[in-house]
Scaffold this motif. Sequence first.
Motif, PDB file in Angstrom:
ATOM      1  N   THR A 131       2.591   7.618   7.982  1.00 25.25           N
ATOM      2  CA  THR A 131       2.160   8.190   6.609  1.00 25.25           C
ATOM      3  C   THR A 131       1.280   6.666   6.517  1.00 25.25           C
ATOM      4  N   GLU A 132       1.106   6.266   6.926  1.00 27.63           N
ATOM      5  CA  GLU A 132      -0.406   4.852   6.701  1.00 27.63           C
ATOM      6  C   GLU A 132       0.802   4.063   5.722  1.00 27.63           C
ATOM      7  N   GLN A 133       1.685   4.298   6.337  1.00 32.68           N
ATOM      8  CA  GLN A 133       2.995   2.994   4.781  1.00 32.68           C
ATOM      9  C   GLN A 133       2.541   1.785   5.443  1.00 32.68           C
ATOM     10  N   ASP A 135      -0.095   0.380   7.439  1.00 32.03           N
ATOM     11  CA  ASP A 135      -1.543  -0.380   7.118  1.00 32.03           C
ATOM     12  C   ASP A 135      -1.464   0.300   5.596  1.00 32.03           C
ATOM     13  N   ALA A 136      -0.239   0.316   4.870  1.00 28.98           N
ATOM     14  CA  ALA A 136      -0.848   0.124   4.024  1.00 28.98           C
ATOM     15  C   ALA A 136       0.001  -1.639   3.297  1.00 28.98           C
ATOM     16  N   MET A 137       0.682  -1.535   3.772  1.00 24.61           N
ATOM     17  CA  MET A 137       1.130  -3.074   3.976  1.00 24.61           C
ATOM     18  C   MET A 137       0.342  -4.525   3.928  1.00 24.61           C
ATOM     19  N   GLU A 138      -0.297  -3.498   5.602  1.00 23.82           N
ATOM     20  CA  GLU A 138      -1.538  -4.721   6.499  1.00 23.82           C
ATOM     21  C   GLU A 138      -2.795  -5.059   5.401  1.00 23.82           C
ATOM     22  N   PRO A 144       3.733  -6.329   7.782  1.00 25.03           N
ATOM     23  CA  PRO A 144       4.488  -5.656   7.387  1.00 25.03           C
ATOM     24  C   PRO A 144       5.681  -5.469   8.600  1.00 25.03           C
TER      25      PRO A 144
END
Lengths: 266, 257
Positions: A131-133, A135-138, A144
């Motif tokens: 769910t790209e979470q 990547d979202a942290m990144e 991450p």
Amino acid sequence: MKTSDHSPKSAIKQPGKIAVWFLTIYDIYRFIIRFFKEALLPPYEFKEVMRQCYEIGYRSVLLISTTGFITGLVFTKQSRPSLSEFGATSWLPSLVGIALLRTLAPLLTGLIAAGKVGSSIGAELGSMNVTEQIDAMEVSATNPFKYLVVTRVLAATITMPILAFYTVMIGMLGSLLNVSINEGTSASAFFQSSLESITFLDITASTTKAILFGFTIGMVGCYQGYNSSKGTEGVGKAANASVVIAMFLIFVEEVVCVQFFSFFIT
Amino acid sequence: MQQKELTDTNREKVIEIKGLNKSFGDMKVLSSANLDLIKGENLVVLGKSGSGKSVLIKIIIGLLKPDIGMVNVLGKTVDQITYKELLKLRLRVGFSFQSSALYDSMTVKQNLEFPLIRNQRSLTKLETEKRIDEMLDAVGLLKTLNQMPSELSGGQRKRIGIARTLILQPEIMLYDEPSAGLDPITCIEINKLINDVQERFHTSAIIITHDLTCAKEVGNRIAMLVDGHFERQGTFEKVFNSGDEQAQAFYNYNFIQ
Ligand SMILES: Nc1ncnc2c1ncn2[C@@H]1O[C@H](COP(=O)(O)OP(=O)(O)O)[C@@H](O)[C@H]1O
Ligand SMILES: [Mg+2]
């Protein structure tokens, strides 16, 4: 950085099976090295480590209590006939104590945690990846790996020896129940005779194994989840592989550790 | 509507892409793509689904590496800096995901807090809370503070995702399909939000979309991604009065149908 773009699959155009195997090994190696680097460098995520420790303990304590108690009880019951042939049933407490501490408790705890904790780490990170979470942290400039991987591996490594000793205690209680019914041994006499036979080496070996098992469970779960393929089936695969691989490695480590520590006994 | 192409006098480029190529295996996604983002503008990138729009902005933020080509963001070459420098650069570039990508184990407040407390460690608890309130207010969702992402609607999730990005006060915003999958009214709200953000926070932005209403509303300039590179660039009128077949197809689909 997330390695999705440099995963073994995309590194070479059409790599053969052997090349993929070596690239995977290299990838795992880099993952482990990165863990140590990031675990040592600040900033630290103390709060999240504590939360993960609690989660791991909480998730597995009921299952470990039940299986630990039953193992102690059944092991005692099954060992009695052989010992009573030599009129040595008074050795039961020390036999059970040594068996639990040296092998049964770490192995049992490790296997249960691999199923319970390893799968949930794999599934959790896998679904965050899908769910790209991650990547979202990144992209929000937070690392991450530090927040997700380092914390979980550390928590599993810290929690496992504690859980293993807890299993020893619970297993002893199971054994005590059986012994006190059959031989009428008192609790204090039971614990005294079982503790007498335990050496410092036993405790060291047991702790080492538990730490190693915890590290393995955390590492395998995180690696599988963090590198899961995109898509829903990636999550299931990550969870499944986390359990299977961790259990296999735990048995391998058990054998290696037993060999290693047997050098010190003589 | 604000179809004003920025004048030549203040053409400071915050993003500069030259000859960008990216393939996955045998599939060529981007080939010799050139694109500039000028300070203060809202640039809309239009393209069919699967044309490589998301890949483009993932390369800009360093989630994917280019095969060939130069990608310069705020004076830094994205694929040649260290991870530490990359994280520093990402502080200045906000990325709003197509899927919102909210942390589903955290409340809305914790979602916004997460990047903030890790990047600005000197902030006091009170200052953190103030900043979170301010951002939620900017996207009009102050009341969702203690809700979980699963309790929010699609449009609300989008807006929280944008708030979480804005909280680090980026200079550049990258929106990946901000209005995809939303109803027309929510679309209008999101478009308004994007324009508000430009005005209030003085950001430059790339907005990816295949919705022409959105393109018209928010774009100072439009670039069409066709076959891996940018064919037509310019104001909405310029692109769609060009008689270009691809542009016409897009226009017809959105407005005439
Ligand atoms: N990490 C990846 N690995 C392999 N293929 C990818 C990856 N990311 C995107 N693609 C492929 O690149 C193409 C462009 O994708 P994308 O940029 O997501 O399209 P869109 O313009 O709809 O955003 C698609 O065909 C997609 O399958
Ligand atoms: Mg896309």
